[in-house]
Scaffold this active site. Structure first.
Site, mmCIF file in Angstrom:
data_model
loop_
_atom_site.group_PDB
_atom_site.id
_atom_site.type_symbol
_atom_site.label_atom_id
_atom_site.label_comp_id
_atom_site.label_asym_id
_atom_site.label_seq_id
_atom_site.Cartn_x
_atom_site.Cartn_y
_atom_site.Cartn_z
ATOM 1 N N SER A 148 0.817 -1.220 0.000
ATOM 2 C CA SER A 148 0.000 0.000 0.000
ATOM 3 C C SER A 148 0.848 1.265 0.000
ATOM 4 O O SER A 148 0.580 2.196 -0.767
ATOM 5 C CB SER A 148 -0.944 -0.008 1.211
ATOM 6 N N TRP A 149 1.882 1.324 0.841
ATOM 7 C CA TRP A 149 2.673 2.547 0.916
ATOM 8 C C TRP A 149 3.600 2.675 -0.286
ATOM 9 O O TRP A 149 3.774 3.759 -0.834
ATOM 10 C CB TRP A 149 3.442 2.603 2.223
ATOM 11 N N LYS B 141 8.177 3.990 17.025
ATOM 12 C CA LYS B 141 6.760 4.370 17.149
ATOM 13 C C LYS B 141 5.851 3.171 16.922
ATOM 14 O O LYS B 141 4.743 3.100 17.458
ATOM 15 C CB LYS B 141 6.435 5.535 16.209
ATOM 16 N N ARG C 78 -1.660 -0.722 11.436
ATOM 17 C CA ARG C 78 -1.427 -2.161 11.584
ATOM 18 C C ARG C 78 -0.899 -2.496 12.979
ATOM 19 O O ARG C 78 -1.262 -3.511 13.567
ATOM 20 C CB ARG C 78 -0.454 -2.639 10.516
ATOM 21 N N VAL D 27 2.720 -6.218 6.755
ATOM 22 C CA VAL D 27 3.651 -6.417 7.859
ATOM 23 C C VAL D 27 3.435 -5.368 8.942
ATOM 24 O O VAL D 27 3.281 -4.185 8.650
ATOM 25 C CB VAL D 27 5.108 -6.354 7.354
ATOM 26 N N GLU E 165 5.621 -3.905 11.570
ATOM 27 C CA GLU E 165 7.047 -3.898 11.890
ATOM 28 C C GLU E 165 7.317 -3.857 13.399
ATOM 29 O O GLU E 165 8.379 -4.276 13.858
ATOM 30 C CB GLU E 165 7.734 -2.707 11.215
#
Length: 341
Positions: A17-18, A195, A259, A283, A285
């Site tokens: 997506s990104w 983050k 996510r 994913v 992360e």
């Protein structure tokens, strides 16, 4: 006098997506090629101008964005490489890229994570696998689908050379996507990895039904933890109060599209990490980063209670209830100089 300089060819590696969203931004500025593994995804991008699997049918991509499954084609034509593959596949893709890529081509990472086993940041992997290629990161409070849908957003492009960052930043700008620059690659990369861990913590809190005040407390103390470790590793304090730090933390902790927040909420519902990950097509992360962050905390002698509790839940069988009880048991000290929660 008009310039006859050829526009640089941007190549985005990755079909998520990104990666697709950034490819669509770049395609509005100049020639852009996206390498994807799936033939169906390439066909969808080239024929339907969609990436339905990751962005849905509503997001229309620029007609001049082209996708390919041919890795050699992508590597050969690249003037700028944008790495949109997850941290666990980052090194292997770079290793393939090293066989074909021309010298000195800049590599911009989109990955907010760390490599397990080596604990390396993505720019460090670039430096090891592709020596001589400038390496940086584009990061910020960027929920991919919102950016793809045209909502206003901003990011920071960090490169070691300020002039290079300024030159590259124009490729990642649109009227609604503001790209600032920085030379603090270490700080931006560490902020991006950290983050995600704290978003899991806040997600666990959502599952427990904690109040808004509690969430604000956790997020604020998370910024402090991020800053302490980031500075110890060579980052700049101001970075953690900016887009890549506080900005990204806020959106990753609060957005229902996050996510990593989702992982925290699912942990709070009683699911195991394995069950959660198997049910996701992208994913998170923060799951991989939690143990690495604790290794860094031990190395630099920094007490990180929030990250510690997340790691305990993700990797050591603790529960979300135990995590929040552990946090509240911490004795508060001086807000700036103190280290506990």
């Amino acid at each position: 006098m008009t310039s006859d300089r050829r526009q640089p060819q941007v190549v985005v590696l990755g079909g998520g997506s990104w990666g697709t969203t950034v490819a669509s931004i770049c395609a509005r500025r100049g020639p852009t090629l996206q390498w994807v593994r799936s033939e169906d995804t390439a066909e969808d991008i080239n024929t339907n101008h969609r990436n339905s699997e990751y962005l849905g049918d509503e997001v229309e991509l620029p007609e001049n964005l082209r996708a390919t499954n041919d890795f050699n084609e992508a590597a050969h034509c690249a003037d700028v490489i944008v790495m949109g593959v997850p941290s666990h596949g980052f090194r292997s893709v770079l290793t393939e890229l090293a066989k074909e890529l021309r010298p000195w081509v800049p590599v911009v990472s989109l990955v907010k994570g760390l490599e397990q086993g080596t604990n390396m940041r993505m720019s460090q992997i670039v430096e090891e696998v592709l020596p001589g290629h400038p390496a940086g990161i584009l990061a910020g409070p960027n929920i991919a689908k919102e950016v793809a849908e045209g909502y206003a957003a901003a990011a920071v492009l960090a490169m070691p050379d300020r002039n290079l960052a300024a030159n590259l930043a124009s490729m990642f700008r649109t009227s609604r996507f503001r790209t600032y620059t920085s030379d603090d690659v270490v700080g931006v990369e560490i902020a991006g990895a950290l983050k995600n861990v704290y978003a899991i913590a806040v997600g666990m809190g959502y599952a427990l039904g904690i109040g808004e005040n509690t969430r604000a407390m956790v997020m604020t103390r998370a910024v402090r933890e991020m800053s302490k470790l980031g500075e110890a590793m060579g980052g700049q304090r101001d970075t953690f109060a900016g887009l890549a730090g506080m900005g990204d933390l806020i959106v990753t902790c609060t957005s229902k599209r996050s996510r990593n927040r989702h992982v925290g909420e699912e942990l709070g519902s009683g699911k195991t990490v394995q069950e959660i990950i198997s049910g996701m097509n992208q994913v998170a992360e923060g799951v991989k980063a939690a143990s690495v962050i604790m290794e860094f905390a031990e190395k630099y002698g920094i007490v990180m209670p929030i990250a510690h509790e997340v790691d305990a839940v993700v990797n050591h069988g603790s529960t979300v209830e135990q995590a929040y009880r552990g946090l509240m048991a911490q004795k508060p000290g001086h807000e700036v100089d103190g280290t506990p929660f």
